[in-house]
Design an enzyme around this catalytic site. Structure first.
Site, PDB file in Angstrom:
ATOM      1  N   ILE A  32      48.068  16.139  12.085  1.00  0.00           N
ATOM      2  CA  ILE A  32      47.894  16.594  13.477  1.00  0.00           C
ATOM      3  C   ILE A  32      47.964  15.370  14.406  1.00  0.00           C
ATOM      4  CG2 ILE A  32      46.622  18.260  14.901  1.00  0.00           C
ATOM      5  CD1 ILE A  32      44.783  18.810  12.623  1.00  0.00           C
ATOM      6  N   LEU A  49      49.210  22.741  10.342  1.00  0.00           N
ATOM      7  CA  LEU A  49      49.634  23.552   9.184  1.00  0.00           C
ATOM      8  C   LEU A  49      49.383  25.046   9.392  1.00  0.00           C
ATOM      9  CD1 LEU A  49      48.313  21.244   6.318  1.00  0.00           C
ATOM     10  CD2 LEU A  49      50.706  21.571   6.968  1.00  0.00           C
ATOM     11  N   GLY A  69      47.415  17.701   3.144  1.00  0.00           N
ATOM     12  CA  GLY A  69      46.894  18.209   4.413  1.00  0.00           C
ATOM     13  C   GLY A  69      45.861  19.307   4.251  1.00  0.00           C
ATOM     14  N   SER A  72      39.167  18.404   3.987  1.00  0.00           N
ATOM     15  CA  SER A  72      38.991  17.773   2.674  1.00  0.00           C
ATOM     16  C   SER A  72      37.563  17.769   2.139  1.00  0.00           C
ATOM     17  CB  SER A  72      39.528  16.344   2.713  1.00  0.00           C
ATOM     18  OG  SER A  72      38.755  15.591   3.611  1.00  0.00           O
ATOM     19  N   ASN A 109      38.471  18.443  -7.786  1.00  0.00           N
ATOM     20  CA  ASN A 109      37.470  18.721  -8.830  1.00  0.00           C
ATOM     21  C   ASN A 109      36.544  19.857  -8.394  1.00  0.00           C
ATOM     22  OD1 ASN A 109      34.599  17.336  -8.017  1.00  0.00           O
ATOM     23  ND2 ASN A 109      36.246  16.168  -7.100  1.00  0.00           N
ATOM     24  N   HIS A 110      36.470  20.125  -7.097  1.00  0.00           N
ATOM     25  CA  HIS A 110      35.554  21.161  -6.621  1.00  0.00           C
ATOM     26  C   HIS A 110      36.055  22.584  -6.897  1.00  0.00           C
ATOM     27  CE1 HIS A 110      32.901  18.127  -5.203  1.00  0.00           C
ATOM     28  NE2 HIS A 110      33.911  17.523  -4.608  1.00  0.00           N
ATOM     29  N   TYR A 133      35.317  25.272   0.187  1.00  0.00           N
ATOM     30  CA  TYR A 133      36.385  24.279   0.014  1.00  0.00           C
ATOM     31  C   TYR A 133      36.992  24.373  -1.394  1.00  0.00           C
ATOM     32  CZ  TYR A 133      38.154  19.530  -0.988  1.00  0.00           C
ATOM     33  OH  TYR A 133      38.900  18.462  -1.398  1.00  0.00           O
ATOM     34  N   ARG A 171      27.939   9.832 -10.748  1.00  0.00           N
ATOM     35  CA  ARG A 171      28.912  10.940 -10.847  1.00  0.00           C
ATOM     36  C   ARG A 171      30.344  10.409 -10.773  1.00  0.00           C
ATOM     37  NH1 ARG A 171      30.986  13.810  -6.489  1.00  0.00           N
ATOM     38  NH2 ARG A 171      32.196  15.566  -7.225  1.00  0.00           N
TER      39      ARG A 171
HETATM   40  C1  15L Z   1      36.773  15.834  -2.718  1.00  0.00           C
HETATM   41  O1  15L Z   1      37.484  16.782  -3.010  1.00  0.00           O
HETATM   42  C2  15L Z   1      36.734  15.290  -1.345  1.00  0.00           C
HETATM   43  O2  15L Z   1      37.980  15.415  -0.688  1.00  0.00           O
HETATM   44  C3  15L Z   1      36.275  13.856  -1.297  1.00  0.00           C
HETATM   45  O3  15L Z   1      35.952  13.538   0.041  1.00  0.00           O
HETATM   46  C4  15L Z   1      35.067  13.600  -2.208  1.00  0.00           C
HETATM   47  O4  15L Z   1      33.959  14.272  -1.686  1.00  0.00           O
HETATM   48  C5  15L Z   1      35.388  14.051  -3.615  1.00  0.00           C
HETATM   49  O5  15L Z   1      35.874  15.373  -3.635  1.00  0.00           O
HETATM   50  C6  15L Z   1      34.200  13.942  -4.583  1.00  0.00           C
HETATM   51  O6  15L Z   1      33.926  14.910  -5.301  1.00  0.00           O
HETATM   52  O7  15L Z   1      33.589  12.883  -4.661  1.00  0.00           O
END
Ligand code: 15L
Length: 266
Positions: A32, A49, A69, A72, A109-110, A133, A171
């Site tokens: 952006i 987007l 994009g 995050s 990973n989330h 997210y 972690r």
């Molecule tokens: C993510 O997906 C985020 O974009 C990043 O900012 C971190 O928070 C990362 O995960 C994480 O799990 O450490």
């Protein structure tokens, strides 16, 4: 190969653009806002987007996309919906219509953050998102599979851990990825002849890993970063953090404990 990087003004985008200099001579960068450090060989085209017409403009004439994009971290539903659900759909649809050959999707990973830390997981597990997210990243992976299977797009989803110069805490000793290693994984997605639809974990060579990344290794991934080299520093940082039973139990850490029902925190 003419590539497009979305989310190019963000931290990961800026790091990758530096690493891709000279690798891909022609790079279209989009976000952006205009990145402050735009270099020679980089063409900037602004796009929201969530606006399909704008996404059509950035995907025209492109061979491969690195899709970073979107929003995050965890955020309000309206924000996630607009940036990561609608935005991601627009990206895949416009890419397909424009005849783009490959998309590398920055998953996270989330998307699988609610797996417990003692469980080692591969890429074929059921998604267990730890946030709205994380749900949006699982959605992006599903879209990628659809466009790959139905339309022949070559799609690579990278469940990125944490991109940084070094692991920041306990972690991150398990999920850290050195920027150069992420660049290597993306290049596999953009260039490897056998990619159809693949999921990789975006992690370096971490002894404390929770992820079986053999699929990436199968495609030639040879990570250089080793989180153990930074263990003492990371554990010193960890000691400064308050204990959090939910965050400490699950792979997604604070994304899991955020908004977790207080009466279930036992
Ligand atoms: C993510 O997906 C985020 O974009 C990043 O900012 C971190 O928070 C990362 O995960 C994480 O799990 O450490």
């Amino acid at each position: 190969m003419h590539i497009l990087i979305t989310g190019a003004a963000g931290d990961v985008g800026a790091r990758l653009r530096k690493l891709f200099k000279g690798v891909y001579p022609q790079i279209r960068v989009s976000d952006i806002r205009k990145p402050a450090d735009l270099g020679a060989g980089e063409e900037f085209v602004a796009a929201d987007l969530a606006d399909y017409g704008q996404v059509e403009k950035i995907t025209a004439g492109i061979d491969g996309i690195v899709h970073l994009g979107g929003y995050s971290v965890e955020g309000p539903w309206e924000m996630i919906l607009k940036s990561n659900i609608v935005g991601c759909y627009n990206l895949f649809e416009a890419a397909y219509r424009a005849g783009v050959k490959r998309v590398v999707f920055a998953s996270s990973n989330h998307a699988v953050g609610f797996y417990p830390r003692e469980q080692k997981i591969g890429v074929n597990v059921t998604v267990r998102p730890d946030s709205r997210y994380g749900v949006s990243k699982a959605f992006g992976e599903a879209l990628g599979a659809l466009y790959a299977d139905k339309h022949g797009l070559r799609v690579t989803c990278i469940r990125i851990g944490n991109v940084n110069d070094k692991p920041l805490d306990k972690r991150r000793l398990s999920i850290w990825i050195k920027p150069e290693d992420l660049a290597q994984l993306i290049r596999i997605g953009l260039e490897h002849p056998d990619i159809r639809f693949e999921i990789f974990y975006g992690a370096s060579d971490n002894e404390a890993a929770w992820w079986d990344n053999s699929n990436a290794h199968r495609f030639g991934y040879r990570p250089q970063g080793r989180s153990e080299d930074f263990r003492a520093e990371a554990m010193a940082e960890q000691a400064k953090l308050p204990p959090d039973p939910i965050s400490d139990r699950y792979q997604g850490g604070p994304f899991c404990s955020d908004e977790y029902d207080a009466d279930r925190k036992k």
